[in-house]
Enzyme design. Structure first.
Site, PDB file in Angstrom:
ATOM      1  N   GLY A  19       8.587   6.445  -4.867  1.00  0.00           N
ATOM      2  CA  GLY A  19       7.151   6.289  -5.095  1.00  0.00           C
ATOM      3  C   GLY A  19       6.701   6.403  -6.536  1.00  0.00           C
ATOM      4  N   LEU A  98       8.402  -8.284   5.903  1.00  0.00           N
ATOM      5  CA  LEU A  98       7.182  -8.392   6.712  1.00  0.00           C
ATOM      6  C   LEU A  98       7.136  -9.784   7.327  1.00  0.00           C
ATOM      7  CD1 LEU A  98       4.743  -6.712   4.194  1.00  0.00           C
ATOM      8  CD2 LEU A  98       5.448  -5.768   6.404  1.00  0.00           C
ATOM      9  N   ASN A 112       4.255  -7.805  -4.330  1.00  0.00           N
ATOM     10  CA  ASN A 112       5.464  -6.976  -4.386  1.00  0.00           C
ATOM     11  C   ASN A 112       5.930  -6.855  -5.832  1.00  0.00           C
ATOM     12  OD1 ASN A 112       7.873  -5.645  -3.404  1.00  0.00           O
ATOM     13  ND2 ASN A 112       8.989  -7.561  -3.701  1.00  0.00           N
ATOM     14  N   HIS A 114       9.488  -6.360  -7.997  1.00  0.00           N
ATOM     15  CA  HIS A 114      10.936  -6.499  -7.795  1.00  0.00           C
ATOM     16  C   HIS A 114      11.649  -6.337  -9.140  1.00  0.00           C
ATOM     17  CE1 HIS A 114      14.576  -7.872  -5.800  1.00  0.00           C
ATOM     18  NE2 HIS A 114      14.806  -8.633  -6.854  1.00  0.00           N
TER      19      HIS A 114
END
Ligand code: GRF
Length: 209
Positions: A19, A98, A112, A114
Site C-alpha cells: 500500500g 477485473l 492502474n 504498473h
C-alpha cells in the site's frame, strides 16, 4: 464573497499488499482534488488496510475464496464501491484481474499503475521480467484498465535509466518515487476532466491543457 470550494472526486482504491501507492494518494490528492471514499482489498491482512484505517477511510475485504466465483466477488465489490459513491477506481497493487462486468460499472473510470514501460513486461513480476530481458531503461505506466492484462490505453509514463541494475529491489526502489508521483498526477488530471481519448485512435489518451 463565498470562496469557491473545489469539488473532490470520490475515488476507491483497490489493493492487495503493502500500500505505498495508497499512502502516496492519502498524502497528496486525498482531501484536495479527490476524496478516498473506500479501500477494498483482495487480501484480508494486507498492510494497505491499516494505512486506510489510520486515515479513517472505510475498508472492505473481498477475497476470491469467499465467493462462488470471480464474477460474484466482482459484483459484491462493485456494489460496495458504488454505495460509497466512488466515481473513479484506482488499482494500486491490486493483484487480481477485473472482469468486463466490473469494468462496465465504472466505464472509462478504472486506472492502474504498473512497474514497467508498457507494452513491455505486462503481468506479474514486471521488474523481474525486465531484468531477465536485460533492459537498461526501466519505468512506470499509469493506464486505463480494460479486460486484458495491463493492456488498456496509456495515461502517463516515466522512465529511469539503470545501466547496471541486477537486483529487483534496487529497481523497485528507483521506481517507487515515479509511481508515487505519476498516480496522483493521473488522478488530478482525471478529476479536472483533462483526460480524453483521441477520436481517431481510442488507444491514444489526450491530456488537455
Ligand atoms: C507497485 O509496484 C505497482 O506498480 C504494482 O504493484 C505494486 C504495489 O505496491 N501494480 P504498493 O502496494 O502500492 O506498495
Amino acid at each position: 464573497m463565498v470562496p469557491r470550494v473545489q469539488e473532490q472526486l470520490p475515488i476507491a482504491v483497490l489493493v492487495s499488499g503493502t500500500g505505498t501507492n495508497l499512502q502516496a494518494l492519502l498524502e497528496t490528492v486525498h482531501g484536495h482534488e479527490a476524496q478516498v471514499v473506500a479501500v477494498a482489498s483482495s487480501v484480508a491482512d494486507a498492510p494497505a488496510l491499516a494505512r486506510a484505517a489510520a486515515r479513517g477511510v472505510p475498508t472492505g475485504v473481498f477475497p476470491r475464496v469467499q465467493y462462488q466465483d470471480r464474477k460474484t466477488r466482482d459484483r459484491a465489490m462493485a456494489d460496495w464501491l458504488q454505495e460509497r459513491g466512488a466515481r473513479l477506481v484506482v488499482l494500486a497493487g491490486y493483484m487480481e484481474l477485473l472482469g468486463e462486468d466490473f469494468l462496465a460499472r465504472f466505464p472509462g473510470a478504472v486506472i492502474n499503475v504498473h512497474p514497467s514501460l508498457l507494452p513491455a513486461f505486462p503481468g506479474l513480476e514486471a521488474i523481474g521480467q525486465a531484468l531477465a530481458y536485460g533492459v537498461k531503461v526501466f519505468g512506470v505506466t499509469v493506464h486505463f484498465v480494460d479486460a486484458g492484462v495491463d493492456s488498456g490505453p496509456v495515461i502517463l509514463q516515466r522512465a529511469v535509466e539503470l545501466q547496471h541494475a541486477r537486483d529487483p529491489e534496487e529497481v523497485l526502489a528507483a521506481l517507487r518515487p515515479l509511481e508515487h508521483a505519476l498516480l496522483p498526477q493521473a488522478i488530478r488530471l482525471f478529476a479536472q476532466g483533462a483526460l480524453s481519448v483521441d477520436a481517431e485512435n481510442p488507444r491514444r489518451v489526450v491530456l488537455d491543457g
